[in-house]
Design a protein around this motif. Structure first.
Motif, PDB file in Angstrom:
ATOM      1  N   PRO A 124      60.749  74.304  68.780  1.00 52.58           N
ATOM      2  CA  PRO A 124      62.206  74.323  68.917  1.00 52.58           C
ATOM      3  C   PRO A 124      62.839  72.997  68.483  1.00 52.58           C
ATOM      4  O   PRO A 124      62.379  71.918  68.869  1.00 52.58           O
ATOM      5  N   GLY A 125      63.879  73.093  67.662  1.00 54.66           N
ATOM      6  CA  GLY A 125      64.540  71.918  67.119  1.00 54.66           C
ATOM      7  C   GLY A 125      64.182  71.660  65.669  1.00 54.66           C
ATOM      8  O   GLY A 125      64.871  70.910  64.965  1.00 54.66           O
ATOM      9  N   ARG A 128      66.952  73.032  62.867  1.00 57.52           N
ATOM     10  CA  ARG A 128      68.220  72.294  62.830  1.00 57.52           C
ATOM     11  C   ARG A 128      68.087  70.951  62.109  1.00 57.52           C
ATOM     12  O   ARG A 128      69.074  70.419  61.582  1.00 57.52           O
ATOM     13  N   LYS A 129      66.878  70.401  62.082  1.00 59.67           N
ATOM     14  CA  LYS A 129      66.667  69.093  61.446  1.00 59.67           C
ATOM     15  C   LYS A 129      66.501  69.184  59.928  1.00 59.67           C
ATOM     16  O   LYS A 129      66.468  68.163  59.232  1.00 59.67           O
ATOM     17  N   TYR A 190      69.556  78.466  66.663  1.00 58.44           N
ATOM     18  CA  TYR A 190      68.214  78.168  66.156  1.00 58.44           C
ATOM     19  C   TYR A 190      67.186  78.006  67.282  1.00 58.44           C
ATOM     20  O   TYR A 190      66.126  78.628  67.280  1.00 58.44           O
ATOM     21  N   GLU A 191      67.528  77.129  68.236  1.00 59.77           N
ATOM     22  CA  GLU A 191      66.568  76.771  69.278  1.00 59.77           C
ATOM     23  C   GLU A 191      66.192  77.972  70.145  1.00 59.77           C
ATOM     24  O   GLU A 191      65.054  78.085  70.592  1.00 59.77           O
ATOM     25  N   GLU A 194      63.723  80.060  68.069  1.00 60.35           N
ATOM     26  CA  GLU A 194      62.418  79.382  68.003  1.00 60.35           C
ATOM     27  C   GLU A 194      61.690  79.499  69.338  1.00 60.35           C
ATOM     28  O   GLU A 194      60.467  79.727  69.379  1.00 60.35           O
TER      29      GLU A 194
END
Length: 422
Positions: A124-125, A128-129, A190-191, A194
């Motif tokens: 998770p995360g 987005r990066k 997103y998170e 995921e």
């Protein structure tokens, strides 16, 4: 034929399965991978993964598929999926080195209207990066199963899509593609998407572990787990598709990866790890079941023991040996002579104590210990072979109850199976 052109970057089991399903849905697809040897094989339509229907569907749709190692060939694609399986070590720790490189190469060549969808299993995360236009970047949860991947790719129970902003509409081309599968579409940040993937695998892990624990207790109290399963499947809160067949721990890599990932998340947030650690320990204990029987029966101390191991893949209908109970067992039996057989997997030559045969009969001809480690359907044929060995004492270890012992009628066979004390 649909006017949409799709790209799949990373042609592991995950990428090839979704590529095949998309081609079957009449989309034109481009498969890209940096592994030149793999691309050369795929151009000849040689499929290295033993997945039911995969080779058949890819061959059936040859005219709609291009395999290449040129990222520039993605420029005409409206949707590009990053579809490389994330590699993991024996403890489930993930390596993102290859996927980061694939994303970087893809971003350089995508046209200004193209959508990028992350299919790979990430922490998770991660999404987005990624340095890409968030309005054209999505994460899609995959829930494929080795041995049933194509059917699940073609008919998903639901489609989970992670977005930068779930309040906004999904890109027109992407929603057109997703809608062609006629499944409910769940949109979230997103998170959440995921973490949904990890959450799904945690529920599967808990079911597998609970089943293995209860089936083990059944054998201690003279209950029969197979008699209990129908009652559980008729309970709507558990259901007929629940993981109620006992096995030799959690294998395959995907669930172990998410157990490891969840441990890191929990530790970082200073929350208790007890439940996740219990899942891991339960799996390790279940995986040692065969070894514990061999030890209890004194086989490990007898150099004269001739052990036949049937099945190397971690489950039937795949050639994957990721965290396979069979490989785990053979490593622990390095001081004993073993014969092995699997219909699709070739054993690594590093196992010096093992001789691999190409048929069932040869592998068990001289064995006094027979272990059925993978429930391949063809192993049912050893029933007839065992009937002809009535004068020979045999230790038969059959976790998945492949053999119908009552059909053999051999009192010299000592039989062990999961969930029942014979």
């Amino acid at each position: 034929m649909s006017k949409l052109n799709l790209g799949f970057v990373g042609l592991s089991h995950l990428g090839l399965s979704y590529l095949a399903a998309s081609a079957q849905k009449k989309y034109s697809v481009v498969g890209v991978d940096t592994d030149k040897k793999k691309i050369d094989q795929l151009k000849k339509f040689e499929i290295i993964y033993k997945e039911p229907l995969l080779k058949e569907i890819i061959n059936r749709n040859k005219k709609k598929i291009i395999f290449t190692n040129r990222f520039e060939d993605l420029q005409k694609c409206q949707i590009v999926f990053v579809s490389e399986d994330i590699s993991t070590d024996e403890k489930g720790n993930s390596s993102y080195k290859k996927i980061n490189k694939l994303i970087k190469n893809a971003v350089k060549v995508l046209n200004k209207k193209a959508v990028m969808v992350i299919l790979s299993q990430v922490i998770p995360g991660f999404t987005r990066k990624i340095k890409f236009d968030g309005q054209r970047l999505y994460y899609k949860v995959e829930t494929l199963i080795f041995g049933d991947a194509i059917k699940r790719a073609l008919k998903p129970e639901r489609i989970i899509i992670g977005c930068k902003n779930p309040q906004k509409k999904i890109n027109n081309n992407l929603i057109k593609y997703l809608s062609s599968f006629r499944s409910p579409i769940l949109k979230m940040r997103y998170e959440s998407a995921e973490f949904a993937k990890i959450s799904i695998n945690m529920f599967l892990a808990s079911t597998i572990s609970t089943t293995n624990m209860l089936s083990n207790i059944s054998s201690k109290i003279f209950a029969d787990w197979n008699e209990i399963v129908p009652a559980l499947k008729l309970d709507d809160r558990i259901g007929k598709k629940a993981y109620l067949t006992p096995g030799l721990g959690i294998s395959g890599g995907n669930i172990e990866r998410d157990i490891s990932t969840l441990q890191k998340i929990i530790k970082k947030n200073k929350e208790p790890l007890s439940i996740v650690k219990a899942l891991q320990k339960n799996s390790e204990y279940a995986k040692s079941w065969v070894y514990r029987i061999l030890k209890k029966e004194g086989i490990l101390k007898k150099k004269s023991s001739r052990i036949a191991v049937l099945g190397l893949a971690y489950k039937a209908n795949t050639n994957s040996i990721k965290n396979s109970p069979s490989i785990n067992l053979l490593k622990r039996l390095s001081n004993l002579n073993c014969t092995v057989y699997d219909p699709v997997v070739r054993l690594n030559p590093s196992f010096k104590n093992c001789i691999q045969f190409n048929n069932v009969k040869s592998v068990i001809s001289y064995a006094n210990v027979i272990v059925l480690m993978t429930p391949w359907p063809e192993f049912k044929k050893i029933t007839n072979i065992l009937k002809s060995k009535k004068s020979k004492k045999i230790l038969l270890i059959d976790p998945f109850r492949i053999i119908k012992l009552n059909k053999i009628k051999n009192s010299k066979i000592k039989y062990f199976t999961l969930g029942k004390n014979i």
